[in-house]
Write an enzyme that holds these catalytic residues in place. Structure first.
Site, PDB file in Angstrom:
ATOM      1  N   ASN A   7       2.451   6.287  -2.066  1.00  0.00           N
ATOM      2  CA  ASN A   7       3.457   7.339  -1.928  1.00  0.00           C
ATOM      3  C   ASN A   7       4.460   7.394  -3.068  1.00  0.00           C
ATOM      4  O   ASN A   7       4.827   8.462  -3.515  1.00  0.00           O
ATOM      5  CB  ASN A   7       4.234   7.160  -0.611  1.00  0.00           C
ATOM      6  CG  ASN A   7       3.306   7.184   0.578  1.00  0.00           C
ATOM      7  OD1 ASN A   7       2.326   7.928   0.575  1.00  0.00           O
ATOM      8  ND2 ASN A   7       3.565   6.348   1.558  1.00  0.00           N
ATOM      9  N   ILE A  38       0.831  -1.208   0.000  1.00  0.00           N
ATOM     10  CA  ILE A  38       0.000   0.000   0.000  1.00  0.00           C
ATOM     11  C   ILE A  38       0.870   1.265   0.000  1.00  0.00           C
ATOM     12  O   ILE A  38       0.582   2.237  -0.681  1.00  0.00           O
ATOM     13  CB  ILE A  38      -0.934   0.006   1.243  1.00  0.00           C
ATOM     14  CG1 ILE A  38      -1.962  -1.116   1.134  1.00  0.00           C
ATOM     15  CG2 ILE A  38      -1.623   1.360   1.418  1.00  0.00           C
ATOM     16  CD1 ILE A  38      -3.087  -0.872   0.165  1.00  0.00           C
ATOM     17  N   CYS A  39       1.994   1.212   0.771  1.00  0.00           N
ATOM     18  CA  CYS A  39       2.820   2.424   0.853  1.00  0.00           C
ATOM     19  C   CYS A  39       3.416   2.780  -0.503  1.00  0.00           C
ATOM     20  O   CYS A  39       3.524   3.952  -0.849  1.00  0.00           O
ATOM     21  CB  CYS A  39       3.918   2.257   1.908  1.00  0.00           C
ATOM     22  SG  CYS A  39       4.960   0.836   1.641  1.00  0.00           S
ATOM     23  N   THR A  40       3.774   1.757  -1.276  1.00  0.00           N
ATOM     24  CA  THR A  40       4.317   2.025  -2.607  1.00  0.00           C
ATOM     25  C   THR A  40       3.271   2.665  -3.502  1.00  0.00           C
ATOM     26  O   THR A  40       3.523   3.695  -4.138  1.00  0.00           O
ATOM     27  CB  THR A  40       4.813   0.717  -3.268  1.00  0.00           C
ATOM     28  OG1 THR A  40       5.756   0.115  -2.419  1.00  0.00           O
ATOM     29  CG2 THR A  40       5.437   0.988  -4.626  1.00  0.00           C
TER      30      THR A  40
END
Ligand SMILES: [Zn+2]
Length: 409
Positions: free
Chosen positions: A191, A186-188
């Site tokens: 962001n 999810i962070c990839t």
């Protein structure tokens, strides 16, 4: 058709093909399951190597998108049944009836075959085939063991394997090896997206639920796909990423890996070579798994996949699971769906815990979904799990996991 083994040079110099082997091959009753990309290649290779008693089964009809690789089909065949069309093509080419299209039959029908070759594209179908031919084995009668050669491809990767039902590792023994949907952190995707795929994931995983809540993306609905496409493109512009189009969106959402005709050709060829060896005994056959990896350079690896003694299909052990007793039934169903790769499991003990069908029974069981497991049965109870993807049921022993505060009062 005197094309069979016209030269010895491709083989072991000690191997002298003779009429016996040709006869053996010609009369072997082969069942080909799947008449798609792999199936077309398998059928072609079988007849070119002298097989003459082939049945083929495939429930699908021919679509335009099949024609680039499923070479037994033409424009005029779109909409027709694959098995019937493929058989007709091969038979007309050979000039005799070598291939017979069949519909799904009852279990006993499949006993007549000497060999099964699968060119399938789904895990469910493979599981069903492997389960059924294990069911057919009578331990007292070795002739009831019908070998399965299973081919599979995914882009530039593929595998062929030999399953000797009940003797060697079955499909379920290795179920941990099957790749599931590719996911991105999810962070990839939120962001630092770098790929078009990241932006599509962002649109479907983050933006879609914000807009539509619980409602899932319907990958067969063009409006839904277009919504994802539009939002993914908007998002991608912020990061200077390009290359998002309708087919990529569909590919990511449906987890479609492109089918490559030449990978199918490689895998189908290896399957049929193993068939010749299995049937004739002319050379040792694959024991029992071959991986063809063409997407990271090129390498191939063969190994023996061991039978799992705890396999719930071919092993002796029953399946068991340890789980906190406060787990809700709904969560428990999700856990076993994932663990056993099931679609819509139904569960019963001596009473119905949750039944997916018929609708009246489902409605009656539905309140159980909200209940904790300990309200439904006791630790150590066996739960019978059935699912459309299984040929037999799983007898699952459920032990409630000890919570520390209970063991150390
Ligand atoms: Zn097994």
């Amino acid at each position: 058709m005197e094309v069979f083994y016209t030269t010895k040079s491709a083989f072991d110099p000690d191997f002298a093909p003779d009429k016996n082997i040709k006869d053996q091959v010609a009369k072997t009753r082969v069942l080909v399951i799947g008449a798609g990309g792999l199936g077309c290649e398998i059928l072609k290779n079988l007849v070119m190597n002298g097989f003459r008693a082939i049945d083929v089964i495939d429930m699908d009809t021919i679509e335009l998108s099949n024609l680039n690789r499923q070479f037994l089909f033409r424009d005029v065949d779109i909409g027709k049944a694959k098995a019937i069309t493929a058989a007709a093509f091969v038979n007309s080419r050979v000039g005799e009836v070598c291939v017979t299209p069949i519909q799904d039959k009852d279990k006993q029908f499949y006993r007549q075959f000497n060999l099964v070759i699968c060119g399938l594209d789904s895990i469910e179908a493979r599981r069903w085939v492997s389960g059924m031919f294990i069911d057919l084995v009578d331990d007292q009668d070795p002739t009831t063991m019908i070998p399965i050669i299973d081919g599979g491809t995914e882009g530039f990767r593929g595998q062929s394997r030999i399953i000797l039902p009940s003797l060697s590792a079955c499909h379920e023994c290795s179920s941990g090896m099957h790749s599931s949907k590719k996911t991105y952190p999810i962070c990839t995707i939120s962001n630092t997206p770098r790929l078009p795929e990241h932006c599509i994931e962002y649109a479907s995983v983050i933006l879609w639920p914000k807009e539509f809540g619980e409602q899932k993306v319907d990958t067969d609905n063009i409006a839904d796909i277009n919504w994802i496409l539009e939002n993914a493109v908007n998002y991608s512009k912020k990061f200077g990423i390009s290359g998002i189009d309708f087919s990529l969106v569909l590919g990511v959402l449906k987890n479609i890996v492109p089918a490559i005709a030449s990978t199918n050709a490689i895998i189908a060829a290896s399957c049929v070579n193993e068939a010749i060896k299995l049937v004739s005994g002319c050379n040792p056959f694959l024991d029992n798994y071959m991986l063809y990896v063409g997407d990271t350079g090129l390498y191939s690896h063969t190994f023996t996949l061991e039978k799992n003694p705890d396999c719930f299909v071919c092993g002796n052990a029953k399946a068991s699971i340890e789980i906190p007793k406060s787990t809700k039934l709904e969560e428990f169903i999700e856990i076993i769906k994932d663990r056993f790769q099931l679609k819509k499991p139904s569960l019963r003990t001596d009473k119905n815990i949750y039944m997916q069908a018929p609708p009246t029974l489902e409605l009656k069981c539905r309140p159980n979904l909200e209940k904790a497991l300990f309200e439904l049965f006791e630790s150590g109870n066996s739960v019978t799990v059935t699912d459309s993807t299984l040929t037999t049921s799983i007898l699952l022993t459920v032990d409630f996991a000890q919570v520390r505060s209970q063991t150390n009062p």
